[in-house]
Scaffold this motif. Structure first.
Motif, PDB file in Angstrom:
ATOM      1  N   ASP A  55      65.557  59.906 113.232  1.00 59.00           N
ATOM      2  CA  ASP A  55      65.860  58.453 113.493  1.00 59.00           C
ATOM      3  C   ASP A  55      64.769  57.881 114.701  1.00 59.00           C
ATOM      4  N   PRO A  64      65.613  49.594 115.403  1.00 60.13           N
ATOM      5  CA  PRO A  64      67.025  50.117 115.402  1.00 60.13           C
ATOM      6  C   PRO A  64      68.003  49.552 114.512  1.00 60.13           C
ATOM      7  N   LYS A  65      68.011  48.166 114.652  1.00 61.78           N
ATOM      8  CA  LYS A  65      68.917  47.483 113.995  1.00 61.78           C
ATOM      9  C   LYS A  65      68.655  47.619 112.330  1.00 61.78           C
ATOM     10  N   GLU A  68      70.162  50.910 111.178  1.00 62.95           N
ATOM     11  CA  GLU A  68      71.636  51.003 111.086  1.00 62.95           C
ATOM     12  C   GLU A  68      72.018  50.087 109.784  1.00 62.95           C
ATOM     13  N   LYS A  71      71.610  52.491 106.683  1.00 63.90           N
ATOM     14  CA  LYS A  71      72.630  53.437 106.993  1.00 63.90           C
ATOM     15  C   LYS A  71      73.942  52.746 106.219  1.00 63.90           C
ATOM     16  N   GLN A  72      74.281  51.502 106.883  1.00 65.84           N
ATOM     17  CA  GLN A  72      75.575  50.802 106.251  1.00 65.84           C
ATOM     18  C   GLN A  72      75.345  50.637 104.873  1.00 65.84           C
ATOM     19  N   HIS A 100      69.841  55.592 103.384  1.00 64.58           N
ATOM     20  CA  HIS A 100      68.895  55.841 104.336  1.00 64.58           C
ATOM     21  C   HIS A 100      68.378  57.363 104.239  1.00 64.58           C
TER      22      HIS A 100
END
Length: 388
Positions: A55, A64-65, A68, A71-72, A100
């Protein structure tokens, strides 16, 4: 002992898969490696498994958002209306399981290649799983989730203090990489591509030259639809030599999309296999001349995975190994194995059929227009020479 070249690959790279019908199909990597194996051009000792990017490494070029959100998406936890804001779950970039992890593996493959070259273990390195040049800091685009080139360049800057020349010969403009370094004078981006008047992403005009301290380190060479080999290669070779002499990089990273070929279903250029024979050999010569041979190559576009990409990408590895470009028939065993799966008749030779297409009625006009574009695009360098 330093190797001539390493080929970064593992089957984990095949997890980057949108669907069986999506144009972006990683089977092309498997077919390329199989072709090299069946012609005895690569050995197991040449192949190096990629690692997954951390990461922290992804954060070198991505928000970073956004990480994320990816990943979701890969866990099935992302709402459609949220994903579309980030370019995820679109027609171009649909969601797939473990999105991801699969995307980070492609980035890690390019970082693996970088370390092999920059730490002196190999003269050259090839990661065909990379080349996702449309990815942005906070948004996926054009089949690309994370942008391995942008991460790798930031990584080379941070870890090795390198001046990086990025060369993109994909038929689509390398927009994500360009905008990542548009104001950075220590990175030079170079893209030769079909004009955005007809093709995604619509950017890459010669007037996109960089911003602030980075002005003069962005070079775009938009060529007309129906451009043929001779004009393409004249622009590429002339420009790459002038830009490299001007910028004086420590390392060269090339993105090797194979979609400028006549058979490619998504573009309108009229290239033949001769393009893909010459492009990597010129890149190697320039790397040897200007940066002690440090050259990392990655994949990219290429959507005729049966008739074009395996032959085209094999030429990159053969150039790295300094082997003569092959001619004549492809290995019979390779043709027999893949023809059973192919929906089209495979090209049985390294060369394309001649003629491959009907003569272009506007050839002279297209060639002249491309030549004028080249002169305009390189005027920064040429004016500097005149002034000095």
């Amino acid at each position: 002992m330093k190797k001539d070249a390493v080929f970064v690959f593992s089957e984990e790279q095949l997890g980057y898969s949108f669907s069986d019908t999506h144009p972006f199909n990683q089977k092309r990597i498997v077919m390329t490696l199989d072709l090299l194996r069946k012609m005895n051009a690569i050995q197991d000792a040449d192949i190096l498994a990629p690692r997954i990017a951390t990461d922290d490494e992804l954060l070198l070029a991505h928000d970073p958002k956004f990480i994320e959100i990816v990943k979701q998406a890969g866990k099935g936890e992302l709402r459609e209306d949220v994903g579309s804001i980030y370019g995820i779950g679109t027609e171009d970039t649909p969601i797939f399981p473990n999105m991801h992890e699969a995307s980070a593996m492609l980035v890690g493959g390019t970082l693996t290649a970088v370390d092999e070259v920059m730490e002196g273990r190999s003269r050259y390195a090839l990661n065909l799983g990379g080349g996702l040049h449309h990815g942005f800091q906070g948004r996926a685009s054009g089949f690309c989730v994370y942008n391995d080139s942008s991460v790798a360049i930031k990584y080379m800057q941070k870890k090795y203090g390198a001046r990086v020349l990025y060369i993109d010969t994909d038929a689509h403009h390398g927009d994500g990489v360009q905008w990542s370094f548009y104001d950075d004078p220590t990175v030079c981006t170079f893209s030769i591509h079909e004009t955005g008047r007809y093709l995604f992403p619509g950017t890459g005009n010669i007037t996109e030259r960089g911003n602030g301290e980075g002005y003069g380190t962005s070079f775009n060479f938009p060529i007309d639809a129906f451009t043929e080999d001779e004009s393409f290669l004249n622009i590429y070779e002339t420009a790459i030599r002038e830009v490299t002499a001007y910028f004086k990089p420590d390392v060269i990273l090339t993105q090797n999309g194979a979609d400028a070929h006549y058979f490619d279903p998504l573009t309108h250029l009229y290239g033949t296999m001769n393009l893909y024979k010459e492009i990597p050999r010129i890149a190697r010569e320039v790397a040897e001349q200007f940066c002690d041979g440090r050259w990392i190559a990655i994949g990219g576009g290429g959507y005729d995975i049966w008739r074009v990409v395996p032959r085209a990408w094999s030429h990159i590895w053969l150039a790295m190994k300094n082997e003569a470009a092959p001619t004549g028939p492809l290995p019979a065993e390779w043709l027999a194995e893949w023809q059973e799966q192919a929906p089209v008749t495979l090209i049985p030779t390294w060369e394309d059929p001649n003629p491959l297409y009907e003569p272009i009625p506007r050839k002279e006009e297209i060639t002249e227009k491309n030549a004028q574009m080249l002169d305009r695009a390189l005027h920064i360098i040429r004016n500097e020479r005149l002034n000095n």
